[in-house]
Design a protein around this motif. Sequence first.
Motif, PDB file in Angstrom:
ATOM      1  N   SER A 146      10.902  13.226  -9.251  1.00  0.00           N
ATOM      2  CA  SER A 146      10.544  13.614 -10.615  1.00  0.00           C
ATOM      3  C   SER A 146       9.074  13.378 -10.922  1.00  0.00           C
ATOM      4  O   SER A 146       8.577  13.793 -11.971  1.00  0.00           O
ATOM      5  N   GLY A 147       8.366  12.705  -9.984  1.00  0.00           N
ATOM      6  CA  GLY A 147       6.955  12.422 -10.172  1.00  0.00           C
ATOM      7  C   GLY A 147       6.656  11.034 -10.676  1.00  0.00           C
ATOM      8  O   GLY A 147       5.483  10.632 -10.747  1.00  0.00           O
ATOM      9  N   ALA A 148       7.693  10.254 -11.007  1.00  0.00           N
ATOM     10  CA  ALA A 148       7.491   8.893 -11.519  1.00  0.00           C
ATOM     11  C   ALA A 148       7.037   7.982 -10.387  1.00  0.00           C
ATOM     12  O   ALA A 148       7.655   7.961  -9.308  1.00  0.00           O
ATOM     13  N   PRO A 149       5.963   7.206 -10.564  1.00  0.00           N
ATOM     14  CA  PRO A 149       5.492   6.314  -9.503  1.00  0.00           C
ATOM     15  C   PRO A 149       6.455   5.137  -9.310  1.00  0.00           C
ATOM     16  O   PRO A 149       7.042   4.637 -10.265  1.00  0.00           O
ATOM     17  N   ILE A 150       6.598   4.706  -8.045  1.00  0.00           N
ATOM     18  CA  ILE A 150       7.484   3.570  -7.755  1.00  0.00           C
ATOM     19  C   ILE A 150       6.827   2.268  -8.188  1.00  0.00           C
ATOM     20  O   ILE A 150       7.483   1.380  -8.739  1.00  0.00           O
ATOM     21  N   ALA A 151       5.523   2.127  -7.916  1.00  0.00           N
ATOM     22  CA  ALA A 151       4.783   0.937  -8.335  1.00  0.00           C
ATOM     23  C   ALA A 151       4.289   1.148  -9.763  1.00  0.00           C
ATOM     24  O   ALA A 151       3.497   2.055 -10.039  1.00  0.00           O
ATOM     25  N   MET A 152       4.768   0.320 -10.685  1.00  0.00           N
ATOM     26  CA  MET A 152       4.404   0.491 -12.089  1.00  0.00           C
ATOM     27  C   MET A 152       2.939   0.168 -12.355  1.00  0.00           C
ATOM     28  O   MET A 152       2.330   0.679 -13.276  1.00  0.00           O
ATOM     29  N   SER A 153       2.349  -0.721 -11.528  1.00  0.00           N
ATOM     30  CA  SER A 153       0.910  -1.026 -11.648  1.00  0.00           C
ATOM     31  C   SER A 153       0.378  -1.308 -10.246  1.00  0.00           C
ATOM     32  O   SER A 153       0.896  -2.185  -9.556  1.00  0.00           O
ATOM     33  N   GLY A 154      -0.603  -0.538  -9.814  1.00  0.00           N
ATOM     34  CA  GLY A 154      -1.124  -0.682  -8.459  1.00  0.00           C
ATOM     35  C   GLY A 154      -2.330  -1.592  -8.401  1.00  0.00           C
ATOM     36  O   GLY A 154      -2.577  -2.408  -9.287  1.00  0.00           O
ATOM     37  N   GLY A 155      -3.073  -1.459  -7.307  1.00  0.00           N
ATOM     38  CA  GLY A 155      -4.286  -2.238  -7.149  1.00  0.00           C
ATOM     39  C   GLY A 155      -4.107  -3.465  -6.280  1.00  0.00           C
ATOM     40  O   GLY A 155      -3.033  -3.719  -5.724  1.00  0.00           O
ATOM     41  N   PHE A 156      -5.180  -4.231  -6.163  1.00  0.00           N
ATOM     42  CA  PHE A 156      -5.213  -5.403  -5.286  1.00  0.00           C
ATOM     43  C   PHE A 156      -4.167  -6.440  -5.683  1.00  0.00           C
ATOM     44  O   PHE A 156      -3.501  -7.039  -4.837  1.00  0.00           O
ATOM     45  N   THR A 157      -4.005  -6.655  -6.985  1.00  0.00           N
ATOM     46  CA  THR A 157      -3.052  -7.669  -7.453  1.00  0.00           C
ATOM     47  C   THR A 157      -1.629  -7.325  -7.026  1.00  0.00           C
ATOM     48  O   THR A 157      -0.875  -8.194  -6.574  1.00  0.00           O
ATOM     49  N   PHE A 158      -1.243  -6.051  -7.161  1.00  0.00           N
ATOM     50  CA  PHE A 158       0.099  -5.626  -6.757  1.00  0.00           C
ATOM     51  C   PHE A 158       0.300  -5.792  -5.252  1.00  0.00           C
ATOM     52  O   PHE A 158       1.341  -6.274  -4.798  1.00  0.00           O
ATOM     53  N   GLN A 159      -0.721  -5.388  -4.467  1.00  0.00           N
ATOM     54  CA  GLN A 159      -0.607  -5.509  -3.021  1.00  0.00           C
ATOM     55  C   GLN A 159      -0.485  -6.969  -2.581  1.00  0.00           C
ATOM     56  O   GLN A 159       0.328  -7.305  -1.722  1.00  0.00           O
ATOM     57  N   LEU A 160      -1.282  -7.846  -3.193  1.00  0.00           N
ATOM     58  CA  LEU A 160      -1.229  -9.265  -2.855  1.00  0.00           C
ATOM     59  C   LEU A 160       0.113  -9.872  -3.245  1.00  0.00           C
ATOM     60  O   LEU A 160       0.709 -10.637  -2.465  1.00  0.00           O
ATOM     61  N   MET A 161       0.597  -9.538  -4.436  1.00  0.00           N
ATOM     62  CA  MET A 161       1.876 -10.064  -4.891  1.00  0.00           C
ATOM     63  C   MET A 161       3.015  -9.595  -3.986  1.00  0.00           C
ATOM     64  O   MET A 161       3.920 -10.371  -3.645  1.00  0.00           O
ATOM     65  N   THR A 162       2.965  -8.332  -3.571  1.00  0.00           N
ATOM     66  CA  THR A 162       3.998  -7.801  -2.676  1.00  0.00           C
ATOM     67  C   THR A 162       3.965  -8.509  -1.326  1.00  0.00           C
ATOM     68  O   THR A 162       5.008  -8.906  -0.794  1.00  0.00           O
ATOM     69  N   ILE A 218       0.838  -1.207   0.000  1.00  0.00           N
ATOM     70  CA  ILE A 218       0.000   0.000   0.000  1.00  0.00           C
ATOM     71  C   ILE A 218       0.867   1.250   0.000  1.00  0.00           C
ATOM     72  O   ILE A 218       0.600   2.223  -0.716  1.00  0.00           O
ATOM     73  N   GLY A 219       1.934   1.213   0.816  1.00  0.00           N
ATOM     74  CA  GLY A 219       2.832   2.366   0.886  1.00  0.00           C
ATOM     75  C   GLY A 219       3.554   2.627  -0.421  1.00  0.00           C
ATOM     76  O   GLY A 219       3.720   3.790  -0.824  1.00  0.00           O
ATOM     77  N   LEU A 220       3.982   1.565  -1.109  1.00  0.00           N
ATOM     78  CA  LEU A 220       4.690   1.728  -2.384  1.00  0.00           C
ATOM     79  C   LEU A 220       3.788   2.355  -3.439  1.00  0.00           C
ATOM     80  O   LEU A 220       4.255   3.131  -4.289  1.00  0.00           O
ATOM     81  N   GLU A 221       2.500   2.030  -3.396  1.00  0.00           N
ATOM     82  CA  GLU A 221       1.562   2.616  -4.363  1.00  0.00           C
ATOM     83  C   GLU A 221       1.462   4.130  -4.189  1.00  0.00           C
ATOM     84  O   GLU A 221       1.241   4.856  -5.167  1.00  0.00           O
ATOM     85  N   ALA A 222       1.609   4.587  -2.943  1.00  0.00           N
ATOM     86  CA  ALA A 222       1.450   6.016  -2.674  1.00  0.00           C
ATOM     87  C   ALA A 222       2.750   6.794  -2.867  1.00  0.00           C
ATOM     88  O   ALA A 222       2.751   8.028  -2.796  1.00  0.00           O
ATOM     89  N   MET A 223       3.880   6.092  -3.082  1.00  0.00           N
ATOM     90  CA  MET A 223       5.179   6.753  -3.200  1.00  0.00           C
ATOM     91  C   MET A 223       5.490   7.111  -4.643  1.00  0.00           C
ATOM     92  O   MET A 223       5.078   6.418  -5.575  1.00  0.00           O
ATOM     93  N   ALA A 224       6.236   8.184  -4.778  1.00  0.00           N
ATOM     94  CA  ALA A 224       6.684   8.610  -6.108  1.00  0.00           C
ATOM     95  C   ALA A 224       8.050   9.256  -5.974  1.00  0.00           C
ATOM     96  O   ALA A 224       8.409   9.798  -4.918  1.00  0.00           O
ATOM     97  N   ALA A 225       8.828   9.177  -7.034  1.00  0.00           N
ATOM     98  CA  ALA A 225      10.153   9.801  -7.047  1.00  0.00           C
ATOM     99  C   ALA A 225      10.003  11.319  -7.100  1.00  0.00           C
ATOM    100  O   ALA A 225       8.934  11.831  -7.442  1.00  0.00           O
TER     101      ALA A 225
END
Length: 433
Positions: free
Chosen positions: A140-156, A131-138
């Motif tokens: 420069s504005g580039a998101p750290i998580a390339m694709s968010g959502g439930f699938t990303f959170q579960l995989m992490t 969840i925290g990675l989804e909310a983080m960005a560099a």
Amino acid sequence: MLGAFKHIFTLPELRNKVLFTLGVLAIYRLGAHIPLPGIDPQALAEFFDAQSNPLLTFFDMFSGGALGRVTLFALGVIPYISASIVLQLMTAVVPTLEKLNKDPEGRKKITEYTRYATTGLAFVQGWGIGIGLEAMAAPSGAPIAMSGGFTFQLMTALSLAAGTTFLMWLGEQVTERGVGNGISLLIFAGIVAAIPGAIVQSYALLQSGEMSIFLALGLVFAALFMTAAIVFIERGQRKVPVAYAKRMVSGRVVGGKNTYIPLKVNTAGVIPVIFASSIIAFPLTFGEMLERTPTVDMFMELFAPGGWLYTGFFVAFIIFFCYFYTAIVFNTKDVAENLRKNGGYIPSIRPGAETSSYLDSVLSRLTFGGSIYLSAVSVSPTFLIKYLSVPFYFGGTALLIVVSVGMDTINQIEAHLLSRSYDGFLTNRSGGR
């Protein structure tokens, strides 16, 4: 000493133990560089380069840099340590667990509970990191998580839980089939792996003028002094004299010898510091999950490393766990009972309850001194960073863990060598220690 190193590879059993341990540590370091799926490594690097969070630096040290790189082993063994704390505390207050702890088979059951708790805790923490990675960005504005959502959170969560569970298993294998305590050696390896980077960083700061040569020399002398102090105190002990009365056994006179009980100044070792570090991180971890408001900011500031509230709680937890863990590993009632059964006694002290009370009194005074020593060493980095503007996490807990784990491992190897009639690292046939 060179002869002792040669003998390590002369004895097949010890050679296999050492090679197995080194192989496991190599696997650990390899896993610390395997990134989680769905992470933009460039954006992640930019984000952490812009951060100056002492808490993040502290836990990144425990994971050997895996947390800063958000790799498969990002959580390290912290969930295992937290689960162990909870189970050991419950063992002291829950009668059922206390009964299990006194039986060898019961202790295996408690170990099993600890494994389940570790995996569950790692999954929950992994989901929070997702969840925290989804909310983080560099920056420069580039998101750290390339694709968010439930699938990303579960995989992490699944990936981090699997990584921690695998590390727990590796640690247990080292303890059983290798040399030293497996979990401690994993933490040791993570800290040591960061030393070359710290040296390069220090050199770069010297070259740029951000660090003076006097501060650098002061840090070197401080590290040497702290290392010498840690070795001196860790080897310090109080020898309680014990005498054995003569008695007839099968027609022979046995006993009549004098010996002693060695009570270490720091019986609990480095465990209280690791436990206290895990617990003191909870308030800040919880605060990071909340929406930033003036109240939350004030809370975070109060519990920030280097603050008086943080330092006070940290020291209090270290002192508590020093006494708590010492009581677990050295039961004065059992020692007194064993002495009585074998005809031993402490001069001028009656066997039984009075002996237990005397040992408890001596051990309590030693433990107080040991807890103050651990507290002083552990809080030194935060004061160096805050008041001397040291630009990186230096000494203290890391140095204590490295020296203590290194000494314990060398002692185990030496004991194995001596049991096979070889010279150890600290002994020789002509001069002793």
